[in-house]
Motif scaffolding. Structure first.
Motif, PDB file in Angstrom:
ATOM      1  N   GLU A  25      34.687 -44.194  33.884  1.00  0.00           N
ATOM      2  CA  GLU A  25      33.345 -44.210  33.302  1.00  0.00           C
ATOM      3  C   GLU A  25      32.876 -42.818  32.859  1.00  0.00           C
ATOM      4  O   GLU A  25      32.116 -42.691  31.906  1.00  0.00           O
ATOM      5  CB  GLU A  25      32.332 -44.802  34.283  1.00  0.00           C
ATOM      6  N   LEU A  26      33.326 -41.782  33.568  1.00  0.00           N
ATOM      7  CA  LEU A  26      32.845 -40.433  33.287  1.00  0.00           C
ATOM      8  C   LEU A  26      33.692 -39.678  32.267  1.00  0.00           C
ATOM      9  O   LEU A  26      33.307 -38.595  31.813  1.00  0.00           O
ATOM     10  CB  LEU A  26      32.759 -39.627  34.588  1.00  0.00           C
ATOM     11  N   ARG A  27      34.818 -40.257  31.909  1.00  0.00           N
ATOM     12  CA  ARG A  27      35.723 -39.586  30.972  1.00  0.00           C
ATOM     13  C   ARG A  27      35.001 -39.194  29.683  1.00  0.00           C
ATOM     14  O   ARG A  27      35.124 -38.077  29.201  1.00  0.00           O
ATOM     15  CB  ARG A  27      36.928 -40.482  30.672  1.00  0.00           C
ATOM     16  N   GLU A  28      34.211 -40.129  29.119  1.00  0.00           N
ATOM     17  CA  GLU A  28      33.536 -39.843  27.847  1.00  0.00           C
ATOM     18  C   GLU A  28      32.436 -38.795  27.994  1.00  0.00           C
ATOM     19  O   GLU A  28      32.037 -38.169  27.019  1.00  0.00           O
ATOM     20  CB  GLU A  28      32.982 -41.110  27.219  1.00  0.00           C
ATOM     21  N   LEU A  29      31.946 -38.590  29.214  1.00  0.00           N
ATOM     22  CA  LEU A  29      30.946 -37.552  29.454  1.00  0.00           C
ATOM     23  C   LEU A  29      31.597 -36.196  29.715  1.00  0.00           C
ATOM     24  O   LEU A  29      30.906 -35.176  29.752  1.00  0.00           O
ATOM     25  CB  LEU A  29      30.058 -37.922  30.645  1.00  0.00           C
ATOM     26  N   GLY A  30      32.899 -36.202  29.936  1.00  0.00           N
ATOM     27  CA  GLY A  30      33.603 -34.959  30.222  1.00  0.00           C
ATOM     28  C   GLY A  30      33.341 -34.423  31.608  1.00  0.00           C
ATOM     29  O   GLY A  30      33.461 -33.220  31.851  1.00  0.00           O
ATOM     30  N   GLN A  35      31.382 -33.316  39.713  1.00  0.00           N
ATOM     31  CA  GLN A  35      30.507 -32.693  38.727  1.00  0.00           C
ATOM     32  C   GLN A  35      29.333 -33.614  38.392  1.00  0.00           C
ATOM     33  O   GLN A  35      28.196 -33.159  38.255  1.00  0.00           O
ATOM     34  CB  GLN A  35      31.279 -32.358  37.450  1.00  0.00           C
ATOM     35  N   TYR A  36      29.606 -34.899  38.265  1.00  0.00           N
ATOM     36  CA  TYR A  36      28.552 -35.886  37.992  1.00  0.00           C
ATOM     37  C   TYR A  36      27.514 -35.873  39.109  1.00  0.00           C
ATOM     38  O   TYR A  36      26.304 -35.896  38.854  1.00  0.00           O
ATOM     39  CB  TYR A  36      29.187 -37.265  37.850  1.00  0.00           C
ATOM     40  N   ARG A 101      22.102 -36.253  30.304  1.00  0.00           N
ATOM     41  CA  ARG A 101      21.508 -37.290  31.168  1.00  0.00           C
ATOM     42  C   ARG A 101      21.335 -38.611  30.423  1.00  0.00           C
ATOM     43  O   ARG A 101      21.602 -39.675  30.970  1.00  0.00           O
ATOM     44  CB  ARG A 101      20.164 -36.825  31.718  1.00  0.00           C
ATOM     45  N   ARG A 102      20.876 -38.543  29.195  1.00  0.00           N
ATOM     46  CA  ARG A 102      20.684 -39.784  28.412  1.00  0.00           C
ATOM     47  C   ARG A 102      21.982 -40.574  28.300  1.00  0.00           C
ATOM     48  O   ARG A 102      21.990 -41.793  28.404  1.00  0.00           O
ATOM     49  CB  ARG A 102      20.146 -39.455  27.021  1.00  0.00           C
ATOM     50  N   ARG A 103      23.075 -39.863  28.088  1.00  0.00           N
ATOM     51  CA  ARG A 103      24.368 -40.538  27.957  1.00  0.00           C
ATOM     52  C   ARG A 103      24.868 -41.080  29.297  1.00  0.00           C
ATOM     53  O   ARG A 103      25.654 -42.015  29.331  1.00  0.00           O
ATOM     54  CB  ARG A 103      25.400 -39.581  27.370  1.00  0.00           C
TER      55      ARG A 103
END
Length: 143
Positions: A25-30, A35-36, A101-103
């Motif tokens: 799920e976090l891949r697209e957020l980098g 870190q999340y 945050r929005r993403r």
């Protein structure tokens, strides 16, 4: 003493499985999962000291410092010495970090769906895990 009968392994296996879903799920957020979590604290309140962040995330400075450095290199956070106490380092979001945050808002819902649990089960699980953590912290402090 079978592995399958050990509660510690069940907690470990669930944590690893959850990490796998978060990784996807976090891949697209980098972002990595740790870190999340750091970004979640900063999205809730900022600035925070590195010490406060470590307490909130249950991470020591040896783990937290490289994590923050990677977030800073990515342009998501900024670290600076506190004017009030030069021993403290403050962490703040950059505009890019705040905008991320929005993403990230859809991530919790997708994780909830992935659990296969209903809301009552998730709330019960959270309560159980929090009681377990508190009991284990107490045992470690007095052991």
């Amino acid at each position: 003493m079978l592995l399958e009968n050990q509660v510690c392994f069940d907690v470990h296996a669930a944590s690893r499985a959850l990490d796998g879903v978060y990784r996807k799920e976090l891949r697209e957020l980098g972002l990595t999962y740790p870190q999340y979590l750091a970004m979640m604290v900063l999205w809730e309140r900022q600035p925070v000291t590195v010490k406060e962040l470590g307490v909130a995330l249950r991470l020591d400075s040896g783990t937290l410092s490289p994590l923050l450095k990677r977030l800073e290199v990515a342009g998501l956070v900024h670290r600076e010495r506190s004017a009030a106490d030069e021993r403290s380092v403050l962490v703040r979001l950059t505009p890019e970090g705040a905008g991320l945050r929005r993403r990230a808002l859809e991530v919790p819902g997708r994780i909830f769906e992935a659990t296969g649990l209903d809301l009552a089960e998730v709330l019960e699980l959270q309560g159980t895990l929090r009681r377990l953590t508190a009991a284990l912290d107490e045992a470690a402090d007095h052991g």
